[in-house]
Design an enzyme around this catalytic site. Structure first.
Site, PDB file in Angstrom:
ATOM      1  N   HIS A 133     110.365  16.315 143.693  1.00  0.00           N
ATOM      2  CA  HIS A 133     110.504  17.562 142.951  1.00  0.00           C
ATOM      3  C   HIS A 133     110.228  18.748 143.871  1.00  0.00           C
ATOM      4  O   HIS A 133     109.139  18.893 144.401  1.00  0.00           O
ATOM      5  CB  HIS A 133     109.527  17.605 141.780  1.00  0.00           C
ATOM      6  CG  HIS A 133     109.959  16.766 140.615  1.00  0.00           C
ATOM      7  ND1 HIS A 133     109.383  16.859 139.385  1.00  0.00           N
ATOM      8  CD2 HIS A 133     110.939  15.834 140.506  1.00  0.00           C
ATOM      9  CE1 HIS A 133     109.980  16.011 138.551  1.00  0.00           C
ATOM     10  NE2 HIS A 133     110.920  15.367 139.219  1.00  0.00           N
TER      11      HIS A 133
ATOM     12  N   TYR B  91     105.374  23.143 132.296  1.00  0.00           N
ATOM     13  CA  TYR B  91     104.019  23.475 131.841  1.00  0.00           C
ATOM     14  C   TYR B  91     104.138  24.643 130.878  1.00  0.00           C
ATOM     15  O   TYR B  91     104.544  25.739 131.292  1.00  0.00           O
ATOM     16  CB  TYR B  91     103.139  23.884 133.019  1.00  0.00           C
ATOM     17  CG  TYR B  91     102.781  22.758 133.966  1.00  0.00           C
ATOM     18  CD1 TYR B  91     101.613  22.035 133.790  1.00  0.00           C
ATOM     19  CD2 TYR B  91     103.610  22.424 135.038  1.00  0.00           C
ATOM     20  CE1 TYR B  91     101.263  21.004 134.659  1.00  0.00           C
ATOM     21  CE2 TYR B  91     103.274  21.394 135.916  1.00  0.00           C
ATOM     22  CZ  TYR B  91     102.097  20.684 135.717  1.00  0.00           C
ATOM     23  OH  TYR B  91     101.767  19.667 136.585  1.00  0.00           O
TER      24      TYR B  91
ATOM     25  N   PRO C  17      93.462  17.549 134.370  1.00  0.00           N
ATOM     26  CA  PRO C  17      94.717  17.042 134.929  1.00  0.00           C
ATOM     27  C   PRO C  17      95.815  18.099 135.131  1.00  0.00           C
ATOM     28  O   PRO C  17      96.832  17.817 135.755  1.00  0.00           O
ATOM     29  CB  PRO C  17      95.167  15.989 133.907  1.00  0.00           C
ATOM     30  CG  PRO C  17      94.453  16.326 132.647  1.00  0.00           C
ATOM     31  CD  PRO C  17      93.180  16.986 133.039  1.00  0.00           C
TER      32      PRO C  17
ATOM     33  N   LYS D 120      95.794  16.939 140.407  1.00  0.00           N
ATOM     34  CA  LYS D 120      95.085  16.830 141.691  1.00  0.00           C
ATOM     35  C   LYS D 120      94.160  15.618 141.818  1.00  0.00           C
ATOM     36  O   LYS D 120      93.730  15.275 142.925  1.00  0.00           O
ATOM     37  CB  LYS D 120      94.220  18.087 141.909  1.00  0.00           C
ATOM     38  CG  LYS D 120      95.008  19.353 142.119  1.00  0.00           C
ATOM     39  CD  LYS D 120      95.438  19.488 143.556  1.00  0.00           C
ATOM     40  CE  LYS D 120      96.493  20.544 143.749  1.00  0.00           C
ATOM     41  NZ  LYS D 120      97.854  20.030 143.841  1.00  0.00           N
TER      42      LYS D 120
ATOM     43  N   TYR E 169      99.894  23.864 144.372  1.00  0.00           N
ATOM     44  CA  TYR E 169     100.456  22.746 143.609  1.00  0.00           C
ATOM     45  C   TYR E 169     100.918  21.613 144.544  1.00  0.00           C
ATOM     46  O   TYR E 169     100.672  20.437 144.262  1.00  0.00           O
ATOM     47  CB  TYR E 169     101.606  23.227 142.715  1.00  0.00           C
ATOM     48  CG  TYR E 169     102.021  22.197 141.687  1.00  0.00           C
ATOM     49  CD1 TYR E 169     101.354  22.096 140.465  1.00  0.00           C
ATOM     50  CD2 TYR E 169     103.050  21.296 141.952  1.00  0.00           C
ATOM     51  CE1 TYR E 169     101.706  21.133 139.531  1.00  0.00           C
ATOM     52  CE2 TYR E 169     103.416  20.334 141.019  1.00  0.00           C
ATOM     53  CZ  TYR E 169     102.740  20.263 139.816  1.00  0.00           C
ATOM     54  OH  TYR E 169     103.097  19.301 138.890  1.00  0.00           O
TER      55      TYR E 169
HETATM   56  P1  RFL Z   1      89.246   5.419 139.251  1.00  0.00           P
HETATM   57  O1  RFL Z   1      90.717   5.382 139.172  1.00  0.00           O
HETATM   58  O2  RFL Z   1      88.468   5.741 138.035  1.00  0.00           O
HETATM   59  O3  RFL Z   1      88.794   3.995 139.815  1.00  0.00           O
HETATM   60  C1  RFL Z   1      87.443   3.589 139.807  1.00  0.00           C
HETATM   61  C2  RFL Z   1      87.400   2.068 139.809  1.00  0.00           C
HETATM   62  O4  RFL Z   1      86.048   1.644 139.861  1.00  0.00           O
HETATM   63  C3  RFL Z   1      85.851   0.597 138.926  1.00  0.00           C
HETATM   64  N1  RFL Z   1      84.434   0.569 138.545  1.00  0.00           N
HETATM   65  C4  RFL Z   1      83.547  -0.346 138.988  1.00  0.00           C
HETATM   66  N2  RFL Z   1      83.684  -1.372 139.825  1.00  0.00           N
HETATM   67  C5  RFL Z   1      82.580  -2.130 140.050  1.00  0.00           C
HETATM   68  N3  RFL Z   1      81.379  -1.907 139.472  1.00  0.00           N
HETATM   69  C6  RFL Z   1      81.208  -0.875 138.624  1.00  0.00           C
HETATM   70  N4  RFL Z   1      80.018  -0.660 138.065  1.00  0.00           N
HETATM   71  C7  RFL Z   1      82.326  -0.032 138.352  1.00  0.00           C
HETATM   72  N5  RFL Z   1      82.508   1.053 137.571  1.00  0.00           N
HETATM   73  C8  RFL Z   1      83.786   1.409 137.707  1.00  0.00           C
HETATM   74  C9  RFL Z   1      86.794   0.932 137.783  1.00  0.00           C
HETATM   75  O5  RFL Z   1      87.102  -0.207 136.993  1.00  0.00           O
HETATM   76  C10 RFL Z   1      87.998   1.482 138.538  1.00  0.00           C
HETATM   77  O6  RFL Z   1      88.921   0.468 138.857  1.00  0.00           O
HETATM   78  O7  RFL Z   1      88.736   6.439 140.382  1.00  0.00           O
HETATM   79  P2  RFL Z   1      89.398   6.845 141.803  1.00  0.00           P
HETATM   80  O8  RFL Z   1      89.754   5.630 142.599  1.00  0.00           O
HETATM   81  O9  RFL Z   1      88.476   7.843 142.373  1.00  0.00           O
HETATM   82  O10 RFL Z   1      90.791   7.528 141.420  1.00  0.00           O
HETATM   83  C11 RFL Z   1      90.840   8.719 140.703  1.00  0.00           C
HETATM   84  C12 RFL Z   1      92.130   8.820 139.888  1.00  0.00           C
HETATM   85  O11 RFL Z   1      92.306   7.622 139.154  1.00  0.00           O
HETATM   86  C13 RFL Z   1      92.121  10.037 138.963  1.00  0.00           C
HETATM   87  O12 RFL Z   1      91.592  11.145 139.635  1.00  0.00           O
HETATM   88  C14 RFL Z   1      93.536  10.396 138.460  1.00  0.00           C
HETATM   89  O13 RFL Z   1      94.036   9.418 137.593  1.00  0.00           O
HETATM   90  C15 RFL Z   1      93.521  11.748 137.749  1.00  0.00           C
HETATM   91  N6  RFL Z   1      94.823  12.152 137.182  1.00  0.00           N
HETATM   92  C16 RFL Z   1      95.821  12.672 137.986  1.00  0.00           C
HETATM   93  N7  RFL Z   1      95.668  12.716 139.330  1.00  0.00           N
HETATM   94  C17 RFL Z   1      96.684  13.162 140.131  1.00  0.00           C
HETATM   95  O14 RFL Z   1      96.510  13.204 141.353  1.00  0.00           O
HETATM   96  N8  RFL Z   1      97.912  13.570 139.624  1.00  0.00           N
HETATM   97  C18 RFL Z   1      98.151  13.550 138.274  1.00  0.00           C
HETATM   98  O15 RFL Z   1      99.272  13.873 137.862  1.00  0.00           O
HETATM   99  C19 RFL Z   1      97.080  13.117 137.401  1.00  0.00           C
HETATM  100  N9  RFL Z   1      97.268  13.065 136.060  1.00  0.00           N
HETATM  101  C20 RFL Z   1      95.045  12.059 135.796  1.00  0.00           C
HETATM  102  C21 RFL Z   1      96.290  12.536 135.260  1.00  0.00           C
HETATM  103  C22 RFL Z   1      94.092  11.499 134.947  1.00  0.00           C
HETATM  104  C23 RFL Z   1      94.344  11.410 133.585  1.00  0.00           C
HETATM  105  N10 RFL Z   1      93.352  10.806 132.787  1.00  0.00           N
HETATM  106  C24 RFL Z   1      93.613   9.744 131.896  1.00  0.00           C
HETATM  107  C25 RFL Z   1      91.951  11.091 133.039  1.00  0.00           C
HETATM  108  C26 RFL Z   1      96.545  12.460 133.904  1.00  0.00           C
HETATM  109  C27 RFL Z   1      95.563  11.937 133.042  1.00  0.00           C
HETATM  110  C28 RFL Z   1      95.862  11.939 131.590  1.00  0.00           C
HETATM  111  C1  PHB Z   2     101.795  13.014 134.407  1.00  0.00           C
HETATM  112  O1  PHB Z   2     103.013  12.821 134.568  1.00  0.00           O
HETATM  113  O2  PHB Z   2     101.046  12.161 133.931  1.00  0.00           O
HETATM  114  C2  PHB Z   2     101.208  14.325 134.810  1.00  0.00           C
HETATM  115  C3  PHB Z   2     102.003  15.231 135.475  1.00  0.00           C
HETATM  116  C4  PHB Z   2     101.468  16.464 135.823  1.00  0.00           C
HETATM  117  C5  PHB Z   2     100.162  16.761 135.507  1.00  0.00           C
HETATM  118  C6  PHB Z   2      99.366  15.843 134.860  1.00  0.00           C
HETATM  119  C7  PHB Z   2      99.891  14.610 134.500  1.00  0.00           C
HETATM  120  O3  PHB Z   2      99.672  17.981 135.844  1.00  0.00           O
END
Ligand code: RFL
Ligand code: PHB
Length: 391
Positions: free
Chosen positions: A72, A201, A293, A297, A385
């Protein structure tokens, strides 16, 4: 068992770090509380910054992403349904983002783990950290009911916001900074074509809406909702109606409705803990910081943390120098705070705050109109971004 690096958590932070360390010839063991299917199944991030795309390529994991990911070069903003496009590629001298779901990234990281001999223990229960402020830390855990102990040089806490690593740091050492937002995001996945080839957005009087995607045939949509909203109260019809209202007529006319196969509510939070190190324990990713989110980032910050950490550890083992590991926290936090600022700002610009009044809403609409007419404002948005450089 003994290893050089014990990594807690097999999310993006833990798995990217495991691959980076393996490539540098450093021994690591990853301890993950859940099974692979669970970690891979979590529907989360969708947008990869250039640094994440580059890291996938550098690790030799980029083939499927290059085939299936969507590049994109722009993104759309809307105020009450009036759309305008920000041409990020043109404004930043060619930078783009890649739409490729976190689930796909995790699949690629796990698929390559076994052939490369990475050591991952799934279903590791009762993970506990010991002696992190000495030169000989260790981690104990339970595997198939048997108590095990892993001795190591360093422990890396990649276990997310609710993990045990941050909690293992003695009280009073860490300083935390937090903002909890008075709303959440209700998100759905549906196998219908997206309403636009890029993201939208939308700031609407009724609340924020986001049109995103996973592929040309799979859409990801979000609407801002109250924190006490119940999923059961949101039929697909109700969701589509509300989404279309908030996106405005132009985008709504291109929305294809269909049954959702995933529906969930996520709270929004800004959170940073400082420093990201205590003794022989280092924190990376969501274990140390959370962003709302809106700026896309979260996963990208996990990636920049572990790139910096792997460089520091490579320097430590290769040159017997502690300079890199001593500088890790300050270096990582400098980038984290800029992403926190952008994510907070973009959230504040686009969401409806229940405790604010008509004046605040006028300020949002005026700022969106300003961005629409100002190249300088668009450059600022675009460079944040697509992702600030790793310095
Ligand atoms: P995670 O992914 O939470 O992984 C942590 C892992 O640790 C395990 N764990 C344990 N293991 C052993 N012993 C324990 N006591 C433990 N406790 C926990 C867990 O099971 C898990 O497997 O953290 P990490 O690796 O730092 O990664 C972070 C990302 O997952 C997170 O920041 C993103 O998903 C955030 N996010 C987005 N990030 C982006 O860069 N671009 C996006 O478009 C974006 N959209 C989003 C998002 C997060 C969302 N939610 C659901 C919060 C959209 C949403 C809706
Ligand atoms: C997504 O596709 O899940 C998504 C995209 C952009 C955002 C957050 C989540 O800023």
């Amino acid at each position: 068992m003994r290893t050089q690096i014990a990594i807690i958590g097999a999310g993006p932070a833990g798995m990217f770090l495991a691959h980076l360390l393996a490539a540098a010839g450093i021994d690591a063991v990853v301890l993950e509380r859940r099974d692979r299917a669970y970690v891979e199944g979590r529907v989360r991030a969708g947008v990869l910054e250039q640094i994440t795309v580059d890291l996938m390529d550098r690790l030799g994991l980029g083939q499927r992403m290059r085939r299936e990911g969507l590049v994109h070069g722009g993104t759309n903003l809307a105020a009450d349904g009036e759309l305008f496009r920000v041409d990020m590629a043109e404004l930043t001298g060619g930078s783009t983002v890649m739409v490729y779901g976190q689930q796909e990234v995790m699949k690629d990281l796990f698929d390559a783990a076994q052939p490369r001999g990475l050591s991952i223990v799934f279903d590791a229960d009762e993970v506990a950290l010991h002696d992190i402020d000495t030169d000989s830390p260790s981690v104990t855990f339970r595997q198939d009911g048997v108590e095990r102990r892993l001795d190591c040089d360093f422990v890396i806490g990649c276990d997310g916001y609710h993990g045990v690593s941050r909690a293992a740091i003695p009280e009073g050492v860490l300083k935390t900074f937090e903002r909890v937002y008075p709303f959440g995001w209700l998100g759905i996945l549906a196998d219908v074509p997206p309403c636009d080839h890029e993201l939208i957005y939308s700031n609407h009087e009724r609340g924020f809406a986001l049109a995103s995607m996973r592929s040309p045939t799979r859409s990801r949509y979000y609407i801002q909702c109250a924190l006490d909203e119940r999923i059961e109260d949101w039929s697909d019809d109700r969701f589509w109606d509300e989404l279309c209202l908030r996106l405005g007529d132009e985008a709504a006319s291109r929305v294809t409705r269909g049954p959702s196969f995933e529906k969930s509510i996520a709270p929004l939070r800004s959170f940073v803990t400082e420093p990201m190190r205590h003794g022989r324990l280092f924190l990376a990713g969501d274990a140390a910081h959370i962003v709302p989110p809106t700026g896309a980032k979260g996963m990208n910050l996990a990636v920049s943390d572990v790139i910096m950490l792997s460089e520091a550890l490579t320097e430590y083992y290769g040159e017997r120098s502690s300079a890199g590991i001593d500088g890790y926290s300050a270096r990582a936090l400098a980038r984290v705070w800029k992403a926190e600022r952008f994510s907070w700002w973009f959230t504040s610009l686009t969401h409806r705050f229940p405790d604010r009044d008509g004046f605040d809403r006028k300020m949002q609409v005026a700022e969106l109109a300003y961005i629409r007419g100002s190249r300088a404002a668009q450059v600022t948005l675009a460079e944040n971004y697509v992702g600030l450089p790793l310095v």
